[in-house]
Design an enzyme around this catalytic site. Structure first.
Site, mmCIF file in Angstrom:
data_model
loop_
_atom_site.group_PDB
_atom_site.id
_atom_site.type_symbol
_atom_site.label_atom_id
_atom_site.label_comp_id
_atom_site.label_asym_id
_atom_site.label_seq_id
_atom_site.Cartn_x
_atom_site.Cartn_y
_atom_site.Cartn_z
ATOM 1 N N ASP A 1 -6.529 9.353 -19.657
ATOM 2 C CA ASP A 1 -7.406 8.247 -20.034
ATOM 3 C C ASP A 1 -6.978 7.719 -21.405
ATOM 4 O OD1 ASP A 1 -10.573 7.383 -19.184
ATOM 5 O OD2 ASP A 1 -9.831 6.848 -21.177
ATOM 6 N N ASN B 1 -13.613 -3.898 -1.141
ATOM 7 C CA ASN B 1 -12.423 -3.115 -1.451
ATOM 8 C C ASN B 1 -12.648 -1.701 -0.913
ATOM 9 O OD1 ASN B 1 -10.245 -1.835 -2.517
ATOM 10 N ND2 ASN B 1 -10.685 -2.350 -4.656
ATOM 11 N N ARG C 1 -9.803 -6.600 0.407
ATOM 12 C CA ARG C 1 -8.577 -6.359 -0.350
ATOM 13 C C ARG C 1 -7.674 -5.432 0.448
ATOM 14 N NH1 ARG C 1 -7.591 -1.897 -4.397
ATOM 15 N NH2 ARG C 1 -5.570 -2.406 -5.266
ATOM 16 N N HIS D 1 -0.917 -4.997 -7.637
ATOM 17 C CA HIS D 1 -1.857 -5.630 -8.577
ATOM 18 C C HIS D 1 -1.772 -7.163 -8.487
ATOM 19 C CE1 HIS D 1 -1.537 -1.876 -11.405
ATOM 20 N NE2 HIS D 1 -2.585 -1.760 -10.597
ATOM 21 N N LYS E 1 -16.113 -0.481 -2.333
ATOM 22 C CA LYS E 1 -16.711 -1.278 -3.406
ATOM 23 C C LYS E 1 -16.978 -2.668 -2.851
ATOM 24 C CE LYS E 1 -13.765 0.818 -6.823
ATOM 25 N NZ LYS E 1 -12.538 0.563 -7.501
ATOM 26 N N GLU F 1 -10.421 -9.200 -9.815
ATOM 27 C CA GLU F 1 -9.779 -9.191 -8.498
ATOM 28 C C GLU F 1 -10.763 -9.587 -7.398
ATOM 29 O OE1 GLU F 1 -8.703 -5.507 -10.105
ATOM 30 O OE2 GLU F 1 -6.738 -5.505 -9.153
ATOM 31 N N GLU G 1 -7.617 -4.880 -21.659
ATOM 32 C CA GLU G 1 -8.775 -5.648 -22.111
ATOM 33 C C GLU G 1 -9.501 -4.980 -23.284
ATOM 34 O OE1 GLU G 1 -11.217 -6.170 -18.618
ATOM 35 O OE2 GLU G 1 -9.561 -7.083 -17.524
ATOM 36 N N ASN G 2 -9.394 -3.655 -23.348
ATOM 37 C CA ASN G 2 -10.237 -2.913 -24.293
ATOM 38 C C ASN G 2 -9.512 -2.040 -25.296
ATOM 39 O OD1 ASN G 2 -12.890 -3.640 -23.229
ATOM 40 N ND2 ASN G 2 -12.123 -2.644 -21.382
ATOM 41 N N ARG H 1 1.137 8.418 -13.201
ATOM 42 C CA ARG H 1 2.403 8.177 -12.476
ATOM 43 C C ARG H 1 3.567 8.106 -13.462
ATOM 44 N NH1 ARG H 1 -0.124 3.247 -9.664
ATOM 45 N NH2 ARG H 1 -1.442 4.175 -8.069
HETATM 46 P P1 ADP Z 1 -7.587 1.506 -12.526
HETATM 47 O O1 ADP Z 1 -8.205 0.462 -11.620
HETATM 48 O O2 ADP Z 1 -6.116 1.654 -12.393
HETATM 49 O O3 ADP Z 1 -8.322 2.806 -12.596
HETATM 50 P P2 ADP Z 1 -8.776 0.124 -14.807
HETATM 51 O O4 ADP Z 1 -8.375 -1.293 -14.901
HETATM 52 O O5 ADP Z 1 -10.165 0.447 -14.384
HETATM 53 O O6 ADP Z 1 -7.687 0.905 -13.988
HETATM 54 O O7 ADP Z 1 -8.502 0.784 -16.239
HETATM 55 C C1 ADP Z 1 -8.674 2.143 -16.483
HETATM 56 C C2 ADP Z 1 -8.046 2.442 -17.850
HETATM 57 O O8 ADP Z 1 -8.659 1.617 -18.834
HETATM 58 C C3 ADP Z 1 -8.250 3.893 -18.266
HETATM 59 O O9 ADP Z 1 -7.039 4.474 -18.705
HETATM 60 C C4 ADP Z 1 -9.204 3.759 -19.437
HETATM 61 O O10 ADP Z 1 -8.971 4.674 -20.424
HETATM 62 C C5 ADP Z 1 -8.908 2.376 -19.994
HETATM 63 N N1 ADP Z 1 -10.073 1.927 -20.736
HETATM 64 C C6 ADP Z 1 -11.281 1.626 -20.250
HETATM 65 N N2 ADP Z 1 -12.128 1.345 -21.272
HETATM 66 C C7 ADP Z 1 -11.432 1.498 -22.418
HETATM 67 C C8 ADP Z 1 -11.733 1.393 -23.804
HETATM 68 N N3 ADP Z 1 -12.938 1.087 -24.205
HETATM 69 N N4 ADP Z 1 -10.754 1.629 -24.702
HETATM 70 C C9 ADP Z 1 -9.533 1.995 -24.282
HETATM 71 N N5 ADP Z 1 -9.176 2.113 -22.997
HETATM 72 C C10 ADP Z 1 -10.103 1.871 -22.078
#
Ligand code: ADP
Length: 398
Positions: A277, A7, A88, A177, A14, A383, A329-330, A236
């Protein structure tokens, strides 16, 4: 067979080296700040981690160094061991609905559509050229972030603007995406034991998009002509009334480049709450900081609105709603608020499962109660694996 998934961004590269078809990651890493002071790389082989600052003039130097590292750690004996490299590509324009091997014609077509993705496609082309130089005998494959969305129908992908903007200038909804939405669709086919699945997939990262999938194919997606459409994102704006642009330009004296920068990098959560974030936003939301509470409500409401719209587009026949990417996911707090807003559809959260299901702790799966009308799943997207799978398929077909 060893396959490399790549990527390339404008100043980064990456990669992941896979053993296929076992889908085992042998090595992964990233080169950063290519062409800038302070460039360097970090790689991971199992639990081992290496990190170094080295001058990297361009992508070619990063690729040379990557190859040296692959040889150094004995992951390959010669370059011939890497049968193919999958790249990618953010924008495949109107032409590509699936991954394809790189030919001079494909390179030409990618050059022709650089105007559609001026920040991304030139970097991808640099990456492809650098690998071609070092590995002239390996198959190069391109995997598009737009490809999965090519199944949208005309009424969905056209904007209500003069039709010739589409025919002359390729102005239409493309969606992005796609590798992630496709990966989640494949994963859910396995999970639900069905070849044809109807899904609403919420890819919630810093960039974010929502896709409606019918019979395992995309029928609509929230991003549009560019990734700055659809829901509110980290930086955005997402969907806005375009007329505010000329109005603000007149009021402030800003030019179109200023506005473009602001709508891409200083809007969204950043614009409202001064933070992009989701972890920071969650903390500020729980501390009841007023701007964060407002941004949080705007963000989760917009996600709910797209889910509700796609529920209707899918005639209410939805096998699952899926949350994926860093936030999806998180971030149990964002998920909780979105799912609470879906109550009128009978979607019922299992609070405990939601709090426990965090991909960073290795947990995926259902986060709704058994009586929920639609189950909600947390799915870890991948991905790079999607790239490796497509590349493997093409190289074994050759
Ligand atoms: P991108 O590729 O668009 O940067 P990612 O899929 O890597 O996006 O996701 C980044 C987002 O995921 C950030 O806004 C970050 O805050 C959120 N994120 C990552 N870890 C956590 C977590 N533990 N809790 C909440 N949000 C999270």
């Amino acid at each position: 067979m060893k396959i490399l998934a790549v990527n390339a961004g404008s100043s980064s590269l990456k990669f992941r080296l896979y053993e296929m078809p076992e889908e085992k990651v042998l090595m992964k890493g990233m080169f950063e700040r290519i062409g800038y002071p302070g460039s360097g790389y970090s790689i991971r082989i199992g639990e081992e981690k290496h990190q170094e600052e080295v001058p990297l003039k361009d992508h070619g130097e990063a690729v040379s160094l990557l190859i040296e590292e692959l040889l150094k750690y004995g992951l390959i004996e010669t370059l011939d061991d890497i049968k193919a490299v999958g790249h990618r590509i953010v924008h495949g324009g109107n032409k590509y609905s699936k991954s394809v091997p790189v030919t001079p014609r494909v390179v030409q077509e990618l050059e022709d559509i650089c105007d559609l993705a001026p920040l991304h496609n030139p970097a991808h082309l640099m990456g492809i050229r650098a690998f071609q130089e070092h590995m002239p005998d390996s198959l190069m494959v391109v995997c598009f972030d737009t490809a999965f969305h090519q199944t949208m129908d005309e009424a969905t992908y056209l904007y209500s603007v003069p039709y010739e903007w589409y025919t002359k200038y390729d102005v239409r909804k493309y969606g992005f995406h796609g590798l992630s939405h496709h990966y989640v669709t494949e994963k859910m086919k396995e999970e639900l034991g069905k070849e044809k699945v109807n899904l609403i997939i919420c890819h919630i990262g810093n960039g974010a998009s929502i896709t409606a999938v019918r019979d395992s194919k995309c029928i609509d997606t929230s991003m549009g002509f560019t990734p700055n459409a659809g829901i509110m994102m980290g930086t955005r704006s997402g969907d806005i009334d375009y007329s505010m642009i000329s109005y603000v330009m007149k009021k402030t004296g800003m030019n179109i480049a200023d506005i473009d920068r602001i709508l891409n990098f200083e809007a969204g959560l950043e614009g409202i709450a001064g933070m992009n974030d989701l972890r920071d936003l969650d903390r500020a939301f729980e501390a009841k900081e007023s701007k964060a509470v407002l941004a949080f409500d705007m963000y989760t409401t917009r996600i709910m609105e797209y889910i509700a719209k796609y529920y209707m587009k899918l005639d209410g026949k939805v096998d699952a709603i899926c949350f994926t990417a860093g936030g999806g996911e998180n971030d149990n707090i964002i998920r909780r608020e979105v799912i609470h807003k879906l109550k009128p559809l009978g979607v019922l959260l299992d609070e405990e499962k939601n709090d426990e299901t965090l991909v960073r702790k290795g947990r995926e799966g259902v986060i709704t109660l058994p009586e929920s009308t639609i189950p909600v799943y947390v799915v870890a997207t991948d991905e790079e694996l999607m790239i490796a799978r497509d590349t493997y398929q093409l190289v074994t077909k050759e």
